[in-house]
Design a protein around this motif. Structure first.
Motif, PDB file in Angstrom:
ATOM      1  N   UNK A 173     -24.974 -23.094  40.828  1.00 12.35           N
ATOM      2  CA  UNK A 173     -24.415 -21.844  41.355  1.00 12.35           C
ATOM      3  C   UNK A 173     -23.341 -21.266  40.928  1.00 12.35           C
ATOM      4  N   UNK A 174     -23.211 -19.979  40.782  1.00 17.29           N
ATOM      5  CA  UNK A 174     -21.995 -19.443  39.978  1.00 17.29           C
ATOM      6  C   UNK A 174     -20.868 -19.894  40.888  1.00 17.29           C
ATOM      7  N   UNK A 175     -19.673 -19.637  40.003  1.00 18.69           N
ATOM      8  CA  UNK A 175     -18.301 -19.916  40.830  1.00 18.69           C
ATOM      9  C   UNK A 175     -17.977 -18.641  41.464  1.00 18.69           C
ATOM     10  N   UNK A 176     -18.459 -17.499  41.320  1.00 18.64           N
ATOM     11  CA  UNK A 176     -18.124 -16.435  41.739  1.00 18.64           C
ATOM     12  C   UNK A 176     -16.948 -15.890  40.741  1.00 18.64           C
ATOM     13  N   UNK A 177     -16.604 -16.376  39.697  1.00 16.26           N
ATOM     14  CA  UNK A 177     -15.955 -15.966  38.656  1.00 16.26           C
ATOM     15  C   UNK A 177     -16.607 -16.145  37.340  1.00 16.26           C
ATOM     16  N   UNK A 178     -15.868 -16.764  36.369  1.00 17.77           N
ATOM     17  CA  UNK A 178     -16.450 -17.153  34.898  1.00 17.77           C
ATOM     18  C   UNK A 178     -17.253 -18.450  35.008  1.00 17.77           C
ATOM     19  N   UNK A 239     -11.687 -29.364  46.775  1.00 13.35           N
ATOM     20  CA  UNK A 239     -12.983 -28.839  47.119  1.00 13.35           C
ATOM     21  C   UNK A 239     -12.936 -27.589  46.278  1.00 13.35           C
ATOM     22  N   UNK A 240     -14.200 -26.931  46.138  1.00 13.49           N
ATOM     23  CA  UNK A 240     -14.606 -25.790  45.418  1.00 13.49           C
ATOM     24  C   UNK A 240     -15.167 -25.010  46.502  1.00 13.49           C
ATOM     25  N   UNK A 241     -15.137 -23.535  46.209  1.00 13.48           N
ATOM     26  CA  UNK A 241     -15.704 -22.484  47.019  1.00 13.48           C
ATOM     27  C   UNK A 241     -17.248 -22.805  47.459  1.00 13.48           C
ATOM     28  N   UNK A 242     -17.634 -22.757  48.628  1.00 17.93           N
ATOM     29  CA  UNK A 242     -18.736 -23.292  49.072  1.00 17.93           C
ATOM     30  C   UNK A 242     -19.863 -22.210  48.622  1.00 17.93           C
ATOM     31  N   UNK A 257     -25.831 -19.653  44.600  1.00 19.55           N
ATOM     32  CA  UNK A 257     -26.865 -20.283  44.183  1.00 19.55           C
ATOM     33  C   UNK A 257     -27.826 -19.451  43.385  1.00 19.55           C
ATOM     34  N   UNK A 258     -28.333 -20.164  42.155  1.00 21.90           N
ATOM     35  CA  UNK A 258     -29.594 -19.362  41.507  1.00 21.90           C
ATOM     36  C   UNK A 258     -30.305 -20.650  41.174  1.00 21.90           C
ATOM     37  N   UNK A 259     -31.553 -20.132  40.715  1.00 22.53           N
ATOM     38  CA  UNK A 259     -32.434 -21.061  39.895  1.00 22.53           C
ATOM     39  C   UNK A 259     -32.413 -21.275  38.739  1.00 22.53           C
ATOM     40  N   UNK A 266     -28.428 -14.454  34.349  1.00 26.88           N
ATOM     41  CA  UNK A 266     -27.789 -14.237  35.306  1.00 26.88           C
ATOM     42  C   UNK A 266     -26.468 -13.340  35.011  1.00 26.88           C
ATOM     43  N   UNK A 267     -25.879 -12.662  35.794  1.00 26.66           N
ATOM     44  CA  UNK A 267     -24.613 -12.059  35.577  1.00 26.66           C
ATOM     45  C   UNK A 267     -24.174 -12.285  37.010  1.00 26.66           C
TER      46      UNK A 267
END
Length: 341
Positions: A173-178, A239-242, A257-259, A266-267
């Protein structure tokens, strides 16, 4: 004058619940004008996928007094005034103290957390019924200055291959950041320290394979322009972001989450609380069935850990708030150690 509030009907295992959202027009993401009500509705829209990833786990809440640009704090004990359907479980922290933490059993609990000004949800890698033994191995690939998401992509792909060699099925999954977060379901038979050692073994092997791209150096001054494989996120109470959790960033991104086949194109900035609900409807949840397809073990990774110990590679530093741990190197920044020598 009556306070402004909205009630959302939230379906769950025990029927519908009417969940109150006070100050629904309060702006949470100032640059986008997204409000507390927008966030609550997002949680309902992604509810099934969010619950599959984060439910039945101790959760730490990252709460904000105003906007995501303002004051924040982490809430580990369930806030006062919780509805009677909200569950908690006692967990043991590194200090040895024990406290209850929220467990999300239905999406109404997540909406209630939003009502309590939660933006980011941080689930433990273990289940509420067995909090001492993680059922997920997690590796946080953290780009350092001079690198970004693009540099993390080939590292993640190599990590997937490495974990497959160790008998583990990796999800991403992406972290939501970088950055990127790589998860693998594991049998909940090992304590946190064992899982940490398994993560260190994987990180060291990854570093050996990609020495110019990956680092396990705990001290920032030693990392360079590489991707840091953050082994300390595998510790108890780290923990990390869910998955599907919003992030407290200006563009309202989501840790999405991504495949694996999506990764190279992905961006991470495209996955926001505005776009992710429609993505889920259109393409489904890439993590669906993560824990129903069988779990691996960290046994082979622990063999790699033992091999490295025998070769002279020892324990790595723990976070500064942890008690001094057996075999841990000095918690002194290398440059300071040299200057004081």
């Amino acid at each position: 004058m009556a306070k402004e509030e909205v009630h959302l009907t939230v379906s769950g295992p025990h029927g519908d619940r009417e969940m109150r959202v006070s100050s629904p027009a309060r702006v949470v993401w100032p640059g986008l004008g997204l409000t507390k009500l927008d966030l609550a509705r997002y949680m309902v829209d992604v509810g099934d996928a969010f619950l599959a990833a984060n439910g039945d786990r101790p959760v730490t809440l990252q709460r904000f007094k105003d906007t995501v640009d303002g004051e924040q704090f982490f809430s580990k004990n369930p806030p006062k005034g919780a509805p009677d359907f909200i569950r908690s479980v006692d967990v043991v922290y590194p200090s040895g103290r024990s406290h209850p933490q929220l467990v999300i059993d239905e999406i109404a609990a997540a909406v209630w957390a939003v009502q309590m000004n939660t933006v980011v949800f941080h689930p433990w890698p273990s289940r509420a019924g067995n909090p001492d033994n993680p059922d997920e191995l997690r590796i946080d690939l953290d780009p350092q200055p001079g690198t970004g998401f693009a540099e993390a992509v080939p590292v993640a792909l190599e990590l997937r291959r490495l974990l497959a060699e160790a008998g583990l099925d990796a999800f991403i999954k992406t972290s939501g950041n970088r950055g990127l977060h790589v998860f693998a379901p594991i049998e909940p038979t090992r304590e946190f320290l064992d899982v940490r050692h398994a993560v260190i073994a994987a990180a060291r092997e990854l570093e050996r394979r990609l020495p110019d791209q990956v680092t396990t150096a705990w001290w920032k001054e030693e990392r360079g322009a590489r991707i840091f494989a953050d082994f300390n996120q595998a510790n108890r109470d780290r923990t990390i972001a869910g998955a599907y959790s919003p992030r407290a960033l200006a563009n309202a991104t989501v840790s999405c989450p991504i495949r694996w086949e999506e990764l190279e194109s992905a961006d991470p900035n495209a996955f926001t609380i505005v776009t992710v609900p429609e993505r889920l409807k259109a393409t489904g949840d890439p993590w669906e069935g993560m824990h129903s397809g069988g779990s691996g073990t960290v046994d082979l990774l622990l063999e790699w850990w033992a091999r490295d110990i025998e070769a002279g590679l020892g324990e790595l530093p723990f976070p500064p708030d942890f008690p001094k741990m057996p075999g841990e190197p000095p918690r002194v920044q290398p440059s300071r150690a040299r200057n004081s020598g």
